[in-house]
Scaffold this motif. Structure first.
Motif, PDB file in Angstrom:
ATOM      1  N   ILE A 296       3.117  14.250  -6.791  1.00 52.02           N
ATOM      2  CA  ILE A 296       4.488  14.640  -7.109  1.00 52.02           C
ATOM      3  C   ILE A 296       4.391  15.839  -8.038  1.00 52.02           C
ATOM      4  CG2 ILE A 296       6.674  13.961  -8.180  1.00 52.02           C
ATOM      5  CD1 ILE A 296       6.148  11.097  -7.249  1.00 52.02           C
ATOM      6  N   ASP A 297       4.941  16.962  -7.574  1.00 50.25           N
ATOM      7  CA  ASP A 297       4.835  18.233  -8.292  1.00 50.25           C
ATOM      8  C   ASP A 297       3.378  18.565  -8.620  1.00 50.25           C
ATOM      9  OD1 ASP A 297       7.606  18.596  -8.166  1.00 50.25           O
ATOM     10  OD2 ASP A 297       7.913  17.461 -10.018  1.00 50.25           O
ATOM     11  N   GLY A 298       2.494  18.299  -7.664  1.00 52.45           N
ATOM     12  CA  GLY A 298       1.090  18.633  -7.795  1.00 52.45           C
ATOM     13  C   GLY A 298       0.261  17.658  -8.612  1.00 52.45           C
ATOM     14  N   ARG A 299       0.903  16.659  -9.185  1.00 53.05           N
ATOM     15  CA  ARG A 299       0.206  15.700 -10.047  1.00 53.05           C
ATOM     16  C   ARG A 299      -0.043  14.395  -9.296  1.00 53.05           C
ATOM     17  NH1 ARG A 299       3.337  12.390 -14.517  1.00 53.05           N
ATOM     18  NH2 ARG A 299       1.727  10.853 -14.898  1.00 53.05           N
ATOM     19  N   PRO A 300      -1.263  13.829  -9.369  1.00 52.14           N
ATOM     20  CA  PRO A 300      -1.495  12.525  -8.736  1.00 52.14           C
ATOM     21  C   PRO A 300      -0.556  11.473  -9.334  1.00 52.14           C
ATOM     22  CG  PRO A 300      -3.580  13.539  -9.323  1.00 52.14           C
ATOM     23  CD  PRO A 300      -2.493  14.369  -9.966  1.00 52.14           C
ATOM     24  N   ALA A 301       0.275  10.894  -8.474  1.00 48.65           N
ATOM     25  CA  ALA A 301       1.289   9.934  -8.916  1.00 48.65           C
ATOM     26  C   ALA A 301       1.076   8.560  -8.306  1.00 48.65           C
ATOM     27  CB  ALA A 301       2.675  10.451  -8.544  1.00 48.65           C
ATOM     28  N   GLY A 302       0.127   8.457  -7.385  1.00 43.56           N
ATOM     29  CA  GLY A 302      -0.138   7.200  -6.718  1.00 43.56           C
ATOM     30  C   GLY A 302      -1.054   7.431  -5.538  1.00 43.56           C
ATOM     31  N   TYR A 303      -1.168   6.398  -4.719  1.00 39.88           N
ATOM     32  CA  TYR A 303      -2.036   6.485  -3.553  1.00 39.88           C
ATOM     33  C   TYR A 303      -1.614   5.469  -2.513  1.00 39.88           C
ATOM     34  CZ  TYR A 303      -4.410   2.349  -5.433  1.00 39.88           C
ATOM     35  OH  TYR A 303      -4.687   1.090  -5.904  1.00 39.88           O
ATOM     36  N   LEU A 304      -2.123   5.669  -1.311  1.00 39.66           N
ATOM     37  CA  LEU A 304      -1.875   4.734  -0.213  1.00 39.66           C
ATOM     38  C   LEU A 304      -3.130   4.618   0.627  1.00 39.66           C
ATOM     39  CD1 LEU A 304      -1.505   6.452   2.683  1.00 39.66           C
ATOM     40  CD2 LEU A 304       0.606   7.098   1.565  1.00 39.66           C
TER      41      LEU A 304
ATOM     42  N   ILE B  15       0.158   0.775  -1.047  1.00 42.18           N
ATOM     43  CA  ILE B  15       1.031   1.857  -1.515  1.00 42.18           C
ATOM     44  C   ILE B  15       1.283   1.554  -2.986  1.00 42.18           C
ATOM     45  CG2 ILE B  15       3.246   3.056  -1.408  1.00 42.18           C
ATOM     46  CD1 ILE B  15       3.625   2.137   1.420  1.00 42.18           C
ATOM     47  N   TYR B  16       0.814   2.442  -3.847  1.00 47.17           N
ATOM     48  CA  TYR B  16       0.986   2.239  -5.284  1.00 47.17           C
ATOM     49  C   TYR B  16       1.425   3.536  -5.937  1.00 47.17           C
ATOM     50  CZ  TYR B  16      -1.546  -2.126  -4.648  1.00 47.17           C
ATOM     51  OH  TYR B  16      -1.936  -3.376  -4.230  1.00 47.17           O
ATOM     52  N   LEU B  17       2.398   3.420  -6.843  1.00 44.14           N
ATOM     53  CA  LEU B  17       2.878   4.560  -7.626  1.00 44.14           C
ATOM     54  C   LEU B  17       2.781   4.236  -9.108  1.00 44.14           C
ATOM     55  CD1 LEU B  17       6.097   5.550  -5.662  1.00 44.14           C
ATOM     56  CD2 LEU B  17       4.096   6.998  -6.013  1.00 44.14           C
ATOM     57  N   CYS B  18       2.432   5.262  -9.902  1.00 42.60           N
ATOM     58  CA  CYS B  18       2.431   5.115 -11.355  1.00 42.60           C
ATOM     59  C   CYS B  18       3.853   4.762 -11.815  1.00 42.60           C
ATOM     60  CB  CYS B  18       1.990   6.406 -12.023  1.00 42.60           C
ATOM     61  SG  CYS B  18       0.278   6.849 -11.699  1.00 42.60           S
ATOM     62  N   HIS B  19       3.925   4.014 -12.890  1.00 38.70           N
ATOM     63  CA  HIS B  19       5.212   3.526 -13.401  1.00 38.70           C
ATOM     64  C   HIS B  19       6.223   4.657 -13.611  1.00 38.70           C
ATOM     65  CE1 HIS B  19       8.190   1.179 -15.360  1.00 38.70           C
ATOM     66  NE2 HIS B  19       7.931   1.615 -16.568  1.00 38.70           N
TER      67      HIS B  19
END
Length: 173
Positions: A65-73, A89-93
């Motif tokens: 998200i906006d070039g920053r690692p925010a999660g993964y799948l 599927i996981y996203l940072c809080h």
């Protein structure tokens, strides 16, 4: 902007493993014990476990998200079953609620289309109401319950959820 970067090298694998450690320790304490979190991270989300999964045909991608690692799948296609399994599927809080999950579901639909799949399925902890609600919004339905012994006295107590893909998606290759 939300982008997806396939995970292929050791640096990206290390990023996924670090994200897993952060996300799981934040999200799961209200659902499973700390001991089970530590065990599952070691078994399924360590660098070596992720490398083995990729070598076994799993497709991992970083959610940026906006070039920053925010999660993964992670997903795995079964061509014999014409099904795509969503493993993770996981996203940072701090990145939840910003469209990353929905974008991930669209990305996964594209992968399913490329593989000629007729359905997508997953398992989700029965106590993970946040994820269950998201999957239902994306068109998944509960099709069963799965209790799996994962060793060391731990079990995964999950729902199996599935989504049938429209005919047009399946045949538009």
């Amino acid at each position: 902007m939300i982008d997806f970067k396939p995970v292929t090298d050791e640096e990206e694998i290390a990023t996924v493993s670090a994200l897993a450690d952060e996300i799981w320790r934040e999200h799961y304490p209200s659902i499973i014990s700390n001991e089970q979190i530590v065990y599952m991270l070691g078994c399924f989300q360590s660098k070596s476990a992720i490398r083995k999964q990729i070598d076994d045909g799993y497709h991992y991608a970083l959610i940026l998200i906006d070039g920053r690692p925010a999660g993964y799948l992670a997903v795995h296609a079964d061509s014999g079953e014409q099904a795509l399994f969503i493993s993770k599927i996981y996203l940072c809080h701090d990145m939840r609620g910003k469209g990353g999950g929905y974008a991930a579901s669209e990305y996964i639909m594209g992968l399913a289309q490329e593989k000629g799949c007729s359905r997508i399925w997953l398992t989700v902890n029965r106590m993970n109401r946040t994820a269950i609600s998201a999957y239902e919004r994306w068109g998944f339905s509960v099709t069963g319950e799965v209790v799996a012994d994962i060793g060391e006295g731990f079990v995964m107590d999950d729902y199996r959820m599935e989504k049938q893909l429209p005919q047009a998606v399946r045949t538009s290759q």
